[in-house]
Design an enzyme around this catalytic site. Structure first.
Site, short mmCIF file in Angstrom:
data_model
loop_
_atom_site.label_atom_id
_atom_site.label_comp_id
_atom_site.label_asym_id
_atom_site.label_seq_id
_atom_site.Cartn_x
_atom_site.Cartn_y
_atom_site.Cartn_z
N SER A 17 0.84 -1.19 0.00
CA SER A 17 0.00 0.00 0.00
C SER A 17 0.88 1.24 0.00
O SER A 17 2.10 1.16 0.09
CB SER A 17 -0.92 -0.01 1.21
OG SER A 17 -0.15 -0.07 2.38
N ASP A 19 1.26 3.34 2.21
CA ASP A 19 2.01 3.45 3.47
C ASP A 19 3.34 2.71 3.40
O ASP A 19 4.28 3.05 4.10
CB ASP A 19 1.21 2.84 4.63
CG ASP A 19 -0.21 3.34 4.66
OD1 ASP A 19 -0.44 4.43 4.11
OD2 ASP A 19 -1.08 2.65 5.22
N PRO A 99 -3.76 -2.39 -6.16
CA PRO A 99 -4.11 -1.76 -4.89
C PRO A 99 -3.80 -2.70 -3.73
O PRO A 99 -3.87 -3.92 -3.87
CB PRO A 99 -5.62 -1.55 -4.99
CG PRO A 99 -5.98 -1.82 -6.40
CD PRO A 99 -4.93 -2.70 -6.97
N ASP A 155 16.26 2.59 5.78
CA ASP A 155 16.93 3.81 6.23
C ASP A 155 16.39 4.26 7.59
O ASP A 155 17.13 4.76 8.43
CB ASP A 155 16.78 4.93 5.18
CG ASP A 155 15.33 5.14 4.74
OD1 ASP A 155 14.54 4.18 4.81
OD2 ASP A 155 15.00 6.26 4.33
N GLY A 452 -45.38 -17.72 -7.72
CA GLY A 452 -46.07 -16.60 -7.08
C GLY A 452 -45.83 -16.63 -5.59
O GLY A 452 -45.25 -17.58 -5.05
N LEU A 453 -46.29 -15.59 -4.92
CA LEU A 453 -46.08 -15.46 -3.48
C LEU A 453 -46.79 -16.58 -2.72
O LEU A 453 -47.73 -17.20 -3.23
CB LEU A 453 -46.63 -14.11 -3.00
CG LEU A 453 -45.98 -12.87 -3.60
CD1 LEU A 453 -46.72 -11.62 -3.13
CD2 LEU A 453 -44.51 -12.80 -3.21
N SER A 456 -50.73 -17.00 -2.74
CA SER A 456 -51.27 -16.40 -3.96
C SER A 456 -52.33 -17.30 -4.61
O SER A 456 -53.10 -16.85 -5.45
CB SER A 456 -50.13 -16.14 -4.96
OG SER A 456 -49.47 -17.35 -5.27
N SER A 459 -51.39 -23.57 -5.04
CA SER A 459 -51.78 -24.94 -4.71
C SER A 459 -53.26 -25.17 -5.02
O SER A 459 -53.65 -26.23 -5.53
CB SER A 459 -51.51 -25.23 -3.24
OG SER A 459 -50.14 -25.10 -2.96
N SER A 526 -40.72 -20.22 -6.05
CA SER A 526 -39.60 -19.94 -6.98
C SER A 526 -39.43 -18.45 -7.26
O SER A 526 -39.71 -17.99 -8.37
CB SER A 526 -39.76 -20.73 -8.28
OG SER A 526 -41.07 -20.67 -8.79
#
Lengths: 611, 301
Positions: A17, A19, A99, A155, A452-453, A456, A459, A526
Site C-alpha cells: 500500500s 504506506d 491496490p 533507512d 407466485g407469493l 397467492s 396450490s 420460486s
C-alpha cells in the site's frame, strides 16, 4: 526436461500500500531506468499534494504513478494501473500496479493473473503483517513464479541487518507453507534509492541482487513445452482457403503434425501454418497464426487443436479454485457462463468444498463465496471442454465465470484437476422415448410451472387443474413445493442459495416426469428469475410454461393460509418472499393469472391457452 | 532504448489475438481510424490478423472539418491502398452552429466535434464494439483502462467500476445498452510504434516528417497555418520553420516541434533522445488536471 525461455516481455505485479512506500518505489524504478518522459519528471519536482513533506525541487516519485482523480484525492490506489519500463538488458517490463487494501483483493488477482514476477512490499519497521500474507497467498495461488520481497524503509532503522534478518527468518516459514521456492528478500530504501537500481553502500552486509537485477534475471521455466494448444478464435475464409485462427500456447506446432480438434476428437494433419502474411514451417508459444487442416474437418469458434499424440481429454466436471469478484455472492446450483479463451459454455458450481482463510491458509466450510473470497469448488459444464490443470499452463487451465443477467465477470477460476466423471457417466439413449410414452397416454407431455407469493393461490389452482385433467382422462402429477420440503428437499432452508437448489431439484424431477410422458403441474414460490430460467433451459421449446399467479401481497397477507405472514410480521420468518426477501416477477411468463379471480376461470385459462 | 524485434513480435501477436477476438465476438465492430501513426499500426495489424481474408469490419473517421489537409489526402490514399470500407462522420449540428477551435473553448469544441460526433456515429450505425489505437503510456487515466473496456448507456466510462480482466481471457458480453471499446495497442509505447513502423515499412502520414511549413506562435506553442481559415493577428505573417508533428489532430490545436527528422529512423532517434510526453503537444489535454479522465467518462476515446 526443463527448458529456460528468455521472454522478451516480463510482467510484474506490485503488492503493497501507499504506506509501505509502493508509489515511491515504482516511481524510482521508472525514473532510474529512464522510462518516464522528462517533462513528467519535471512536473513531479514542482507539484506537491497537500501534506507532502518532500522539498520542492526534489522528485516526488509517488506522483508518477497515481492515476485517477479519486485516487489522488484519497491517496490510495483503487484499480490496477499498467506501466511499461525498459529493463537494462534490453527486455521489457510491464508493471501491473495493484491496490493494497483488503477490499481490493479482486484487483490484486487481476494484476497477478498475468504476472511472472511479484514485488511484495514489507515495511521494515512493521515487519510481516497479515496484508503481506494475503499478498503472498494470492501471488502463489495465481501462479506467480518469482517473488521479490522488498524490505523497504531500512533507512528508518539505521540500515539494520538485524531487522532485515528477522524478516528473512519469518518469511522462510511462510514461503514453505505456501510452496514458494523462488523468492528473495531485498533490503532497500525506496526513498533514498538503496538497492533499487543501484547497489547501496549503506548495507555492505547484503551481497544479494538489487531489486532490478533480481527482476530482470527472471526466465520462464517450463517443465515441458510439449503440449501445444490452439484455441480457435474464428474461421478464416478466403478464396480456396479455410483455416483456424488462434494463438498457440504451451508448445510448438509443425507442418505435418497429426492433430485432433477438441472436443469432437476429429483427427487431421496440419497442412499449412499461416502467419504475418506468409507461410511458416512451425510456430511456437504465444504466436497468433492460422492452421489449415487436411482433411478440412469440422471445427468452430471455441474448439481447440492439440497434438493427436498428447491431448487434453475433454471433461465436464472440474475441481477448481475460484476468486470471487462479483458483488453478488456465488450460489451453488446457479448457472453461469464459463469462458476459457474463446470457449464459452453454461456451467454450474455444484459444490463449494471449502473457503480459504487467506492469512492462515486454513480451509473453512462455506455455503457461499462473497466478493474477495477464495474457495475450492466443483464445477459442472453443460458440455465437455478441454481444460488442463492451471499448474501445467495458465492459459489453458484458467477460466472466468460470467453472470448470465448482468454479464459481468464474477469469478476467476483455476483448474486443480479434472473430475473424470464425464467419461464414467454418459447418457444412455433408450429406444422408447418421451414422445412414445406420451403418445401411449394420448397426450402431449408438458410442465405447467406456477410461480407466485405464498398464499397467492398456486396450490388451489394446481388442485383444481389436476381434477379437471383427471376427469378428461389425462395422466398428470402435482409437484407441490411445501410437500417436497417434507421429503426430497427437507435438508434445504430458505436462503437464496437453498432456494436456488430447491428450484433446481424440483426442475429436474419435473423434467423426469415430463420425460415419462406426464403433464406435470408445479406449485412453487420460486422467487428468483434466474433460477426459473435455469429450469426453463432444461426443456425443449413448448414443453415448459411459466404461469405467474399474480396476487397482491396485501391479499396474500389477508389470506395467510399457513400463518407465514403473521410469523414474518413477528420477526420469526426473515426470508419470506415478498416480505423479507425479494420476489422477482416473471418477465417472459407464458401466462399471467389474476390470483383474486375465480378459480374455475383461471383453470379454464390454463386449459385453453397452454394444454 | 530501442524496442527489440522480439518485443515487437510479442506485442504484435497479442494485438492480433485481440483484433480477432473482437471480430469474432461482436455483432458489428468498427475500427476508429484517426489517420495518425497509432491508427496506421492498427490498420497494418488488422491486415495481418485476417490475412488472407480482408479486414472484416469498416473503419470510421470522425472528421471535425479542422484536420490537416494532408491528413485527409493521406486517408484517401490508404482507403485505396488497403481497399477499406470507410465511414466518415461529422457532427452536422456543430458545423451549423459554427463550432470551431477559435471561437469555442478547446474543451467544448472537442466535446461537440469529437466526443458527441463519435457518439452520434456509433449510435447511428449501431456499432457494438469500437476499436481504438489508445496506449496506456499516453496518459495516466489510460494507464488504468482495460483492453476490453465496457461503456454504459450513453457511452459513459465508469473508471471506478471496471470489469475485471484476467489472463488473456476476455469477456466480450454486453447488455443491450452497453457498448465495448477495444484497445489492441494498450501495452505498446510510443517508441514501440515507431520501431514497428520502421521494421514493417508501415506507411505513415507525411506530417510526421520534418519539412519547411508556415507557422505562427501562440504562447510557447508553434501552430501551423494550414488554410486561410486561421485567424491571424493583424499584420501577422506566418514564418517558415522546419517542423514536424508528434501527434496529429485538429491543426489549430496541434503544436509542431522543430526537427530535422525526415526518415523513420531519425524519428526513432529523436523520440529516444527528447523524452517529452507525446501529448504535451496537444492543446486540449492540459487545460485542467484530469481533463483526459473527464473527457473519457463522457465517451471520448
Amino acid at each position: 526436461m526443463t527448458q529456460e525461455l528468455t521472454q522478451p516481455i516480463i510482467r510484474l505485479v506490485t503488492c503493497g500500500s501507499v504506506d509501505d512506500g509502493k508509489s515511491t518505489l515504482i516511481g524510482r524504478l521508472l525514473v532510474e531506468t529512464d522510462s518516464v518522459p522528462h517533462d513528467t519528471v519535471a512536473a513531479a519536482r514542482n507539484i506537491r499534494r497537500s501534506g507532502s513533506t518532500i522539498v520542492a525541487g526534489e522528485v516526488d516519485f509517488s506522483l508518477l504513478t497515481d492515476g485517477l482523480e479519486a485516487e489522488r484525492e484519497q491517496g490510495i490506489t483503487i484499480d490496477v494501473a499498467y506501466r511499461s519500463m525498459s529493463l537494462l538488458n534490453g527486455r521489457r517490463l510491464i508493471i501491473a500496479d495493484a491496490p493494497g487494501h483488503e477490499q481490493y483483493t479482486r484487483n490484486m488477482a487481476v494484476a497477478a493473473s498475468r504476472a511472472d514476477v511479484a514485488l511484495v512490499l514489507v515495511d521494515a519497521s512493521r515487519g510481516i503483517r497479515t496484508q503481506t500474507l494475503r499478498h503472498l497467498t494470492i501471488c502463489s495461488l495465481m501462479g506467480v513464479t518469482r517473488i521479490a520481497v522488498v524490505v523497504n524503509k531500512l533507512d528508518a532503522t539505521g540500515y539494520s541487518q538485524e531487522v532485515y534478518q528477522g524478516i528473512v527468518d519469518e518469511l522462510s516459514g511462510v514461503a514453505t507453507r505456501l510452496g514458494i521456492t523462488d523468492y528473495q528478500a531485498v533490503p532497500v530504501s525506496a526513498l533514498a534509492g538503496d538497492n533499487v537500481v543501484h547497489r547501496s553502500t549503506n548495507m555492505p552486509w547484503y551481497s544479494g541482487p538489487t531489486l532490478l537485477e533480481y527482476i530482470q534475471s527472471w526466465t520462464k521455466k517450463s517443465e515441458a513445452l510439449v503440449k501445444p494448444h490452439l484455441g480457435v478464435q474464428l474461421i478464416a475464409r478466403a478464396e480456396n482457403f479455410r483455416g483456424l485462427s488462434g494463438t498457440i500456447f504451451n508448445g510448438t506446432f509443425n507442418q505435418g503434425d497429426e492433430v485432433v480438434v477438441l472436443p469432437s476428437k476429429r483427427k487431421a494433419k496440419i497442412s499449412q501454418i499461416v502467419a504475418h502474411g506468409g507461410d511458416l514451417k512451425s510456430a511456437g508459444d504465444s504466436e497468433a497464426v492460422i492452421l489449415v487442416l487436411e482433411p478440412d474437418v469440422d471445427a468452430t469458434r471455441g474448439d481447440s487443436v492439440e497434438l493427436a499424440s498428447n491431448f487434453t481429454a475433454p471433461a465436464d466436471r472440474f475441481n477448481a479454485n475460484l476468486v470471487w469478484l462479483g458483488e453478488t455472492e456465488l450460489l451453488h446450483s446457479r448457472s453461469y457462463y464459463l469462458i476459457a479463451g474463446s470457449t464459452q459454455v453454461p456451467a454450474i458450481v455444484t459444490k463449494i468444498r471449502h473457503k480459504l482463510e487467506i492469512t492462515s491458509g486454513d480451509h473453512e466450510a462455506a455455503e457461499v463465496l462473497a466478493m474477495n473470497e477464495i474457495g475450492a469448488v466443483e464445477i459442472a459444464t453443460d458440455s465437455p471442454i478441454a481444460l488442463s490443470p492451471y499448474k501445467e499452463d495458465r492459459n489453458t487451465g484458467s477460466f472466468i465465470l460470467v453472470d448470465r443477467v448482468t454479464l459481468n465477470t464474477v469469478a476467476a477460476g483455476m483448474v486443480n484437476h479434472i473430475l473424470r466423471r464425464s467419461d464414467n457417466v454418459s447418457e444412455h439413449k433408450y429406444e422408447v422415448d418421451s414422445l412414445a410414452r406420451a403418445t401411449q397416454k394420448n397426450q402431449s407431455a408438458k410442465v405447467i410451472w406456477l410461480t407466485g407469493l405464498s398464499g397467492s393461490g398456486k396450490s388451489t389452482i394446481a388442485n383444481e387443474l389436476e381434477k379437471r385433467l383427471y376427469a378428461t382422462g389425462a395422466h398428470s402429477y402435482v409437484l407441490d413445493g411445501d410437500n417436497l420440503r417434507l421429503g426430497l428437499n427437507k435438508d434445504l432452508g430458505f436462503t437464496r442459495a437453498d432456494r436456488a437448489e430447491n428450484v433446481r431439484r424440483v426442475g429436474e424431477v419435473a423434467h423426469l416426469m415430463a420425460d415419462a410422458g406426464l403433464i406435470v403441474i408445479v406449485a412453487l414460490v420460486s422467487p428468483f428469475a434466474e433460477d426459473r430460467d435455469s429450469v426453463r433451459a432444461l426443456f425443449d421449446k413448448g414443453k415448459f410454461a411459466e404461469v405467474w399467479v399474480k396476487t397482491p401481497v396485501e391479499v396474500c397477507t389477508d389470506r395467510d393460509p399457513k400463518g407465514l405472514y403473521k410469523k414474518a410480521a413477528d420477526g420469526a420468518l426473515p426470508n419470506l418472499s415478498g416480505v423479507g426477501q425479494e420476489y422477482e416477477p416473471p418477465i417472459n411468463a407464458e401466462l399471467i393469472l389474476d390470483g383474486t379471480a375465480e378459480i374455475t376461470a383461471n383453470v379454464a385459462k390454463i386449459m385453453d391457452e397452454l394444454l | 532504448m530501442k524496442s527489440s524485434s522480439e518485443i515487437l513480435k510479442a506485442l504484435e501477436n497479442e494485438s492480433i489475438e485481440i483484433l480477432r477476438e473482437t471480430a469474432a465476438a461482436f455483432r458489428k465492430p468498427v475500427l476508429l481510424y484517426s489517420i495518425g501513426k497509432d491508427s496506421a499500426v492498427l490498420l497494418h495489424l488488422a491486415m495481418k490478423a485476417f490475412y488472407p481474408a480482408p479486414i472484416p469490419f469498416p473503419v470510421m473517421h470522425i472528421d471535425t472539418t479542422w484536420k490537416f489537409r494532408e491528413m485527409i489526402s493521406f486517408r484517401e490514399e490508404m482507403v485505396e491502398k488497403y481497399n477499406l470500407n470507410l465511414i466518415k462522420h461529422t457532427n452536422a449540428e456543430g458545423v451549423a452552429e459554427n463550432i470551431n477551435p477559435f471561437n469555442t473553448g478547446a474543451s467544448e469544441y472537442t466535446r461537440i466535434m469529437k466526443t458527441v460526433a463519435l457518439r452520434q456515429a456509433l449510435d447511428a450505425n449501431q456499432f457494438d464494439a469500437a476499436i481504438g489505437g489508445s496506449r496506456r503510456d499516453e496518459e495516466r487515466s489510460r494507464a488504468k483502462e482495460r483492453i476490453f473496456s465496457v461503456r454504459e448507456a450513453g457511452h459513459r466510462w465508469d473508471p471506478r467500476n471496471q470489469r475485471p480482466e484476467l489472463w488473456r481471457t476476455y469477456n466480450p458480453k454486453i447488455t443491450n445498452d452497453q457498448t465495448m471499446r477495444v484497445f489492441p495497442l494498450s501495452d505498446w509505447t510510443e517508441l514501440d510504434i515507431w520501431n514497428y513502423i520502421e521494421e514493417n515499412d508501415v506507411p505513415v502520414n507525411p506530417l510526421y516528417f520534418a519539412k519547411e511549413r508556415p507557422v505562427v506562435f501562440r504562447g510557447e506553442q508553434m501552430i501551423m497555418v494550414d488554410d486561410d481559415r486561421f485567424p491571424l493577428i493583424n499584420g501577422e505573417v506566418p514564418v517558415m520553420k522546419k517542423i514536424r508533428f508528434r501527434t496529429l489532430g485538429c491543426y489549430p490545436l496541434t503544436a509542431a516541434v522543430e526537427s530535422d527528422a525526415t526518415t523513420v529512423s531519425e524519428i526513432v532517434e529523436e523520440v529516444m533522445n527528447v523524452k517529452l510526453s507525446e501529448r504535451a503537444t496537444r492543446l486540449i489535454d492540459g487545460e485542467k488536471e484530469d481533463s483526459m479522465e473527464k473527457k473519457k467518462t463522457e465517451g471520448y476515446f
